[in-house]
Every structure is written in C-alpha cells, then in structure tokens.
Design an enzyme around this catalytic site. Structure first.
Site, PDB file in Angstrom:
ATOM      1  N   GLU A   1      -3.062   8.196   9.264  1.00 54.64           N
ATOM      2  CA  GLU A   1      -2.893   6.778   8.928  1.00 54.64           C
ATOM      3  C   GLU A   1      -4.078   6.287   8.110  1.00 54.64           C
ATOM      4  O   GLU A   1      -3.913   5.643   7.061  1.00 54.64           O
ATOM      5  CB  GLU A   1      -2.755   5.953  10.209  1.00 54.64           C
ATOM      6  CG  GLU A   1      -2.592   4.466   9.972  1.00 54.64           C
ATOM      7  CD  GLU A   1      -1.206   4.113   9.486  1.00 54.64           C
ATOM      8  OE1 GLU A   1      -1.094   3.765   8.291  1.00 54.64           O
ATOM      9  OE2 GLU A   1      -0.265   4.175  10.272  1.00 54.64           O
TER      10      GLU A   1
ATOM     11  N   ASP B   1      -3.961   5.107   4.132  1.00 52.12           N
ATOM     12  CA  ASP B   1      -4.327   3.741   3.752  1.00 52.12           C
ATOM     13  C   ASP B   1      -5.454   3.722   2.730  1.00 52.12           C
ATOM     14  O   ASP B   1      -5.386   3.007   1.713  1.00 52.12           O
ATOM     15  CB  ASP B   1      -4.754   2.948   4.990  1.00 52.12           C
ATOM     16  CG  ASP B   1      -3.591   2.667   5.931  1.00 52.12           C
ATOM     17  OD1 ASP B   1      -2.436   2.864   5.515  1.00 52.12           O
ATOM     18  OD2 ASP B   1      -3.847   2.255   7.071  1.00 52.12           O
TER      19      ASP B   1
ATOM     20  N   SER C   1       3.741   2.301   6.360  1.00 50.96           N
ATOM     21  CA  SER C   1       2.304   2.486   6.265  1.00 50.96           C
ATOM     22  C   SER C   1       1.899   2.970   4.889  1.00 50.96           C
ATOM     23  O   SER C   1       0.723   2.887   4.525  1.00 50.96           O
ATOM     24  CB  SER C   1       1.811   3.489   7.314  1.00 50.96           C
ATOM     25  OG  SER C   1       1.628   2.858   8.546  1.00 50.96           O
TER      26      SER C   1
END
Length: 609
Positions: free
Chosen positions: A299, A303, A516
């Site tokens: 994650e 990002d 995401s």
C-alpha cells in the site's frame, strides 16, 4: 444565612467542593451495538493504558463550514481565500465554560489542568489512564474484543456515561465505542489476474479522443505505468514549476512502510528523468519506516510511487503513523494505540504549513464508527480543507457492500440491533469535506466493478450535490428503495484507473490495483493543478468538490464520463454508471489539459454562467 454563605465561600476559596463531578448523577452518553464480526473475549486488564480523547463542542463550526463553502465555490467572490491555521482554530475553539467544566471533572480524578494534553484550539483534551480509572470515570466496563475474520483485537466498551452536567460540554470520548479498524477496506488494492485481459499487440495504439494526441499505447490496456496515465489523462509533459511552494503527501498506517530502494527502482524504470527523486518521512505516534525489503508495504509503495511519480519534482512527504497491531489479547499491560488516524489528524492540524495535496487509501465501514466520532473526524477534515488542503480518499473496493465476502453473495446488515439489510457506505469516503475517488479499468475505460460508492447514512447531501445527485436518484426510480439513504452525501466524486499498476515492492516488479491506485493517481494530478495555480500567483485549489460539481454540470468534457457497468454487492448488481455523475465513478476520470485550462483561465468560462 450570612455566616453559612461565608462558610461556603471559605470552602470554595481553599478548593473544597461539596459534590465532586465523579459523585454526581451520571447518564449514558453513548451506547452502540457491537458491529458484526466482533466477539467479546474477556474483561480488559485493569492496568491496560488508554489515552482518552475528550472532544469538547465546537460552537462556531457552522461558521467555519460557511467559510469553507464560500472559499471553495468557484462562483463566490471569496474563492481561494483559504483560512489560516489561527483563523480555523478560533472558529473551532470551545466555550470557556466547557473547558472549565471538563478541567474540574478531570481534577476530581487527580489531573491538574497543566498536566493535560490539549489540541491547539483546545477542542480536544487527552489524558492517559489505566482501564480501571477509565471505567470509574465513565461508569462502564471495558473488554477485549476480537474480530473473527482477521484476529484483530481491541479494548472497547459498548456504552459509557458522563455526569449529567457535562453532557453539554463533551461531544465524545474515545476510545470507547468505535470498532473501526482503519483498514484498506478489505485492502483497497487487488492483485491483477494475468488472465483478465490479453493485449492485441497488432494494434500499437488505441484511439481515445480525450487522451494526449488522441491515442494511448495499446500496452496500457493491461499494464499501467506513469507514462500510460500521462497519455490517458492528457497530462503530457507538464513539468511542475512551483516546487518551492507546492507540496504533496501520502499517509501510511498499519505497519505499511514506503521502501526507498523500491522507490528508486520504480523511478529508474518508469520515471527515468527523476532517477534521483526521494521523499521525506514524518514519524507520528512512534511510527516507523522499516527499510528491510521483506517489510516493504505494498500500500505504501503504491501510494508513494504513483502520487510522487506523477507530481515529480514537487516535494513529497510520507506520513507514517504508529498504532498496529491493535492489541494482543494475551498481553496484560500493553498500550491501546490502535487509533492511528486520530494521531495523524492531531499532527497535521498542528502543522502551520501542511501539504496542499494529501492522498489517503484507508478507511472502514461507516457503521463501525459511532456517529459522534465520525462527525468529529469529518469536522477535523473540514478544518484542513478550509486551510486550502485538497484531501483525496479512495472509495473502497467493495462496491456497495461491506467487503467481507464475494460481492454476489454478501449479506449486508446494519449494526443498529435491527439487522436490517442495507448497502454499507465507507468512511471517511462518505465525509462531505473530502474528495473521494472510485475506480475504472481497461482502455477505453469502463467501470471497475469493485469501485466503492453509495450514500452516507451519517452525513446529509451537501449543497454542491443538489443538481447532480437528485437527477441520478430520479432515474434510479424505486430500484434499491430502502437499501440506501437517498438524502445522504453521495460518493465517489471522480474516478481513475484502478488496476494493472506496475510497482516495485520488496524488490519485485509486480502489478497491483484497487481504489488505492486510483486515489494517489488523482492526488498526483491535483498536485499538478495546484502547481500550475501557485506558479501563476493563484492560491491552491483547496477543497475540490464545489469546483468538481460545477465543472461536471457546465463543462463536462473536463472529465471522461464512464457509462455502463456497476458496483455489485449485498447480493445485488449495485448502482450503475450513467451519463453524468453516478455513485460508481462520480463524474468520471480527469482530463488534465481541460482541467488545467479551467484552473488557470478564469475557471475556464465557469463564471460566464
């Protein structure tokens, strides 16, 4: 009578109170039904430490909200006149009577005023106490609760009380009744299935009228890179010009670490002009950023690599906030540090110069967050928005459902004790003061069925949605009547690609996806728009939604409308993507070239209407 009055005065003068707050009558302040999937394990250890957060009322919040909407409305004369940190704090400061009443209550338990930790505006008071004392203060019993699916464990209660005279001086006390896990909403990323799509290599490009030069490399159909996004969303070779003032950030929680080696490998392969790029790390609440490749967080890597890759060389920051795992049920004296989001909010609100764009890919089901706490968190986000910060959140990867099972077979129930079947909105995606991003995939773009979307059960529809959302609901007619709150804040607001993203993670070059991926993509694009405005002497965009909904209504070609497909869940097909705004992909995906004209050209003619 005169002598009695003198006696009482002397008692007060030496600090003696005849009826301390802890001896006063208590009434229940809040009670909740435990969310589905949580089981009570055992009484919480008496010496387990809790940091109680006590939220005092913000009597002028309505005034702050009015300021926020005026400075975010492209038709208003105050557009872009963001508030300062001090102006925001003045608008959310509690009344002195509330401060005094809470201080007196805490003093009854041995806490002097100067020993308390307060937010800059004084609207939050924090005090660290053992469970035994918290139970006495709140007239409750804490237990260890465990989530049946994940094994996560937390120390919570389902009800707490306060002295009657304090009910008007305290909005909320946490951690008490919130069972939110601040997860990636069933992990807001999905690994790509290599068999989902086969690229036709005989066709080198795909004609996309809104894309850069009207076409996109065919490989992008199942292989997303920063170059693909620059083509697809008409970014081209735009290069930031205001790196001295513009900033972008991504948030990280739950032991998600952004790995520098992965970051450099990603840039070397996909953004070679920025091989030496890097980012700052800010550590909050004992947050860490383990640089072992084995500890790399998919994650966090996703990002940072995309939000910062698209916006390079804009200065970038990764916030790593501690607070995971929540609790180990066999431990006897751990700290209850499983509310990292509150710690991040406390930090960022105290920052005199926060980044103009912040992307977050975490959240939970709205109903797992008590209404009182959700509204307070949402108000914190409003404070950031009023200061000119564009807050970007992923909408979740569960369609209209709760993410706990296959979308086609989910059974979605309320947590109000009635076990009603309802669609399950996400939070903070449902907060009206943030911009929420859904997902598409393939080229030409189509609805990605995982795209979270729907209507809040907590927050009313904001004014900026009064044209687009009722139109969609009217066309929906009676479909799903009773399964959603037709008067609630609707989301998402926009969308972006959400699958087949190439990243480096743990030294491996692999594909990943989900909202995401969509959120940092939009975050990077918004940062570029902010850069253009700042470079031209204009303020940053700040809170985006009033502008998005005005553009969507008047100049819709600034977004690539996604029509067809749906976001199934709860045993239904979910909402369908329609012409214009819909609760699957919002107004669609961004056309940077058009949005840049709008951002710089007197709002692209919006003011002519």
């Amino acid at each position: 009578m005169k002598s009695f009055g003198l006696f009482v005065g002397l008692l007060l003068a030496v600090g003696i109170r005849a009826a301390p707050s802890k001896d006063c009558e208590h009434n229940v302040k809040e009670a909740v039904t435990p969310p589905r999937g949580w089981s009570k394990v055992k009484p919480a250890p008496a010496d387990h430490l809790i940091e109680l957060r006590i939220g005092l009322p913000q009597p002028k919040f309505a005034e702050l909200e009015q300021h926020l909407y005026e400075i975010s409305d492209p038709f208003h004369e105050r557009y872009g006149a963001h508030l300062s940190k001090e102006e925001v704090e003045d608008l959310i400061a509690p009344h002195e009577e509330s401060v005094s009443a809470v201080d007196e209550w805490l003093a009854d338990y041995g806490f002097a005023s100067h020993e308390l930790s307060r937010s800059p505006a004084g609207d939050w008071v924090k005090v660290r106490v053992p469970v035994s004392l918290a139970e006495d203060m709140l007239k409750t019993e804490y237990h260890v609760w465990q989530h049946e699916e994940t094994g996560d464990a937390i120390v919570r209660t389902t009800t707490y009380s306060l002295p009657v005279h304090l009910h008007g001086h305290i909005d909320v006390v946490q951690p008490t009744t919130t069972f939110a896990r601040l997860r990636g909403m069933k992990a807001t990323y999905h690994y790509a299935d290599e068999q989902d799509f086969i690229v036709d290599i005989a066709q080198p490009t795909i004609p996309i009228p809104s894309a850069l030069n009207g076409q996109v490399n065919a490989s992008c159909n199942a292989s997303i890179t920063p170059t693909c996004l620059r083509e697809l969303y008409n970014i081209g070779n735009y290069t930031p010009q205001a790196a001295d003032v513009n900033k972008i950030a991504a948030t990280g929680y739950l032991d998600q670490y952004a790995n520098f080696e992965d970051f450099h490998d990603f840039f070397a392969k996909y953004v070679p002009e920025a091989t030496n790029a890097t980012f700052d790390v800010i550590y909050i609440n004992n947050g860490t950023n383990n640089q072992s490749l084995a500890a790399a967080g998919v994650e966090a890597n996703l990002d940072t690599q995309y939000a910062f890759g698209l916006s390079y060389p804009t200065p970038a920051t990764f916030y790593t906030t501690g607070g995971s795992p929540p609790f180990i049920p066999d431990d006897t004296t751990p700290d209850n540090t499983n509310e990292p989001y509150a710690d991040w909010l406390a930090y960022i609100l105290s920052d005199p110069s926060p980044p103009q764009t912040i992307s977050t890919s975490y959240g939970d089901n709205e109903q797992t967050v008590p209404y009182s706490y959700a509204t307070r968190v949402c108000k914190e986000l409003a404070q950031l928005s009023a200061r000119g910060v564009s807050l970007i959140f992923s909408s979740g990867d569960s369609g209209v459902g709760d993410g706990d099972s296959d979308p086609a077979t989910q059974q979605c129930f309320t947590n109000n004790g009635l076990n009603e079947t309802k669609f399950i909105p996400a939070f903070p995606a449902s907060c009206p003061y943030v911009t929420t991003v859904g997902a598409t995939w393939y080229i030409p773009e189509v609805t990605y069925y995982i795209s979270g979307g729907g209507f809040s059960n907590y927050f009313a529809r904001p004014w900026y949605q009064e044209l687009a959302v009722p139109h969609y609901i009217k066309n929906l007619n009676t479909t799903y009547e009773g399964l959603y709150n037709a008067s609630g804040r609707a989301y998402p607001d926009v969308a972006a690609q959400g699958q087949f993203f190439w990243i480096f993670d743990g030294g491996d070059n692999s594909q990943i996806g989900g909202t995401s991926a969509a959120a940092p993509t939009v975050g990077g694009i918004v940062s570029l728009l902010n850069d253009a405005r700042l470079a031209n002497g204009l303020p940053a965009l700040g809170f985006l939604n009033p502008l998005i909904y005005a553009v969507g209504a008047i100049l819709p070609d600034a977004f690539n409308d996604i029509v067809g497909g749906s976001n199934p869940g709860c045993g239904t097909e979910g909402f369908t993507a329609e012409v214009g705004w819909d609760p699957v992909t919002g107004f669609g995906t961004p056309n940077f070239g058009k949005l840049l004209d709008i951002a710089l050209g007197n709002l692209g003619g919006l003011l002519e209407f």
